[in-house]
Design a protein around this motif. Sequence first.
Motif, PDB file in Angstrom:
ATOM      1  N   TYR A  94      51.989  37.989  39.236  1.00 45.79           N
ATOM      2  CA  TYR A  94      50.442  37.664  40.059  1.00 45.79           C
ATOM      3  C   TYR A  94      50.412  36.873  41.199  1.00 45.79           C
ATOM      4  O   TYR A  94      51.293  36.134  41.797  1.00 45.79           O
ATOM      5  N   LYS A  95      48.750  36.805  41.045  1.00 45.66           N
ATOM      6  CA  LYS A  95      48.277  36.271  42.517  1.00 45.66           C
ATOM      7  C   LYS A  95      47.013  35.725  42.265  1.00 45.66           C
ATOM      8  O   LYS A  95      46.363  36.087  41.410  1.00 45.66           O
ATOM      9  N   TYR A  96      46.783  34.521  42.700  1.00 47.39           N
ATOM     10  CA  TYR A  96      45.274  33.693  42.462  1.00 47.39           C
ATOM     11  C   TYR A  96      43.952  34.337  43.107  1.00 47.39           C
ATOM     12  O   TYR A  96      44.227  35.045  44.417  1.00 47.39           O
ATOM     13  N   ALA A  97      43.210  34.678  42.830  1.00 48.90           N
ATOM     14  CA  ALA A  97      42.476  35.229  43.231  1.00 48.90           C
ATOM     15  C   ALA A  97      41.130  35.244  42.756  1.00 48.90           C
ATOM     16  O   ALA A  97      40.779  34.995  41.495  1.00 48.90           O
ATOM     17  N   ASP A  98      39.962  35.583  43.109  1.00 49.52           N
ATOM     18  CA  ASP A  98      38.126  36.179  42.840  1.00 49.52           C
ATOM     19  C   ASP A  98      37.682  36.594  42.819  1.00 49.52           C
ATOM     20  O   ASP A  98      36.979  37.324  43.837  1.00 49.52           O
TER      21      ASP A  98
END
Length: 275
Positions: free
Chosen positions: A60-64
């Motif tokens: 997973y990756k935090y993203a906007d």
Amino acid sequence: MSQKSLNHHNSDLFVKEFEKVIEKPKTEKSKVYYTGIDLGTACVVISVLNEYHQPVAGAYKYADVVRDGMVVDYIGAIKIVRELKQEIEEKLKTELIYGAAAIPPGTDVLDSGVVRNVVEAAGFVLTNVLDEPTAANKVLNIQNGAVVDIGGGTTGISILKDGEVVYIADEATGGTHFSLVLSGSYGWPFEEAEVFKREKKNHKEILPILKPVIEKISSIISRHTDHRDVREIHLVGGTSCLTGIEKIIEKRTGITTYKPRNPMFVTPLGIALSC
Ligand code: ATP
């Protein structure tokens, strides 16, 4: 164990398995792999199951790239899904071919085309697009009750009767609001508050500061569950990871509230199960 759905008892084990394979993927070969792609407001999560529907890898990756359930950065979303796909392919030494995705309930007409395009442009053969609560329920297997998905931007309430989603609502309060409150309270930049909030060891300290926002979420839940004969709530979504949130929600709504082991991974795993 049924391949397509799990029961309460083993859904926690399933999530636990997934947590383990995020750290250390299982590299035994499978004839086929099923990938679930969850494009969220705060986070993009990919979960991979083997031919027996057991979790073998995840990332997973935090993203906007998504706001209010809509993809707002199309190129950015493709790039992240491609990166996560490649990361897992290198670990498993195989190509991931089949992918499924989910969309927030009610955004079907507007956004499912964009989500489809993201998944395909990232290199998957798209096998399914389903709504998030239906995906979550592939893991939870609830017949009657509410799935409450407290994510980054919103809280989604889905009511199930006889295993089918019969009512949905989505309101703009979620983990981002928690971080804003902490940022104001400690006088820190938002990003710092966000990272502090995600650490389990800080939860005891921040719970009293966040209590008013949790109470607001509880009143949102009550507004949708009152008069709809809801006798149990199942929490999913990253914000539900906050230690103690379930007790405040249960007390405020008066409805028995369950929280799986890691609520953040329930929907992504359900998406992969639907692949
Ligand atoms: P949305 O459902 O609104 O589209 P999303 O699907 O991206 O958002 P999730 O990935 O379910 O949301 O959850 C992200 C949110 O969960 C973020 O606000 C993040 O800060 C919060 N979160 C993640 N891990 C934790 C944790 N351990 N403790 C508290 N909050 C957490």
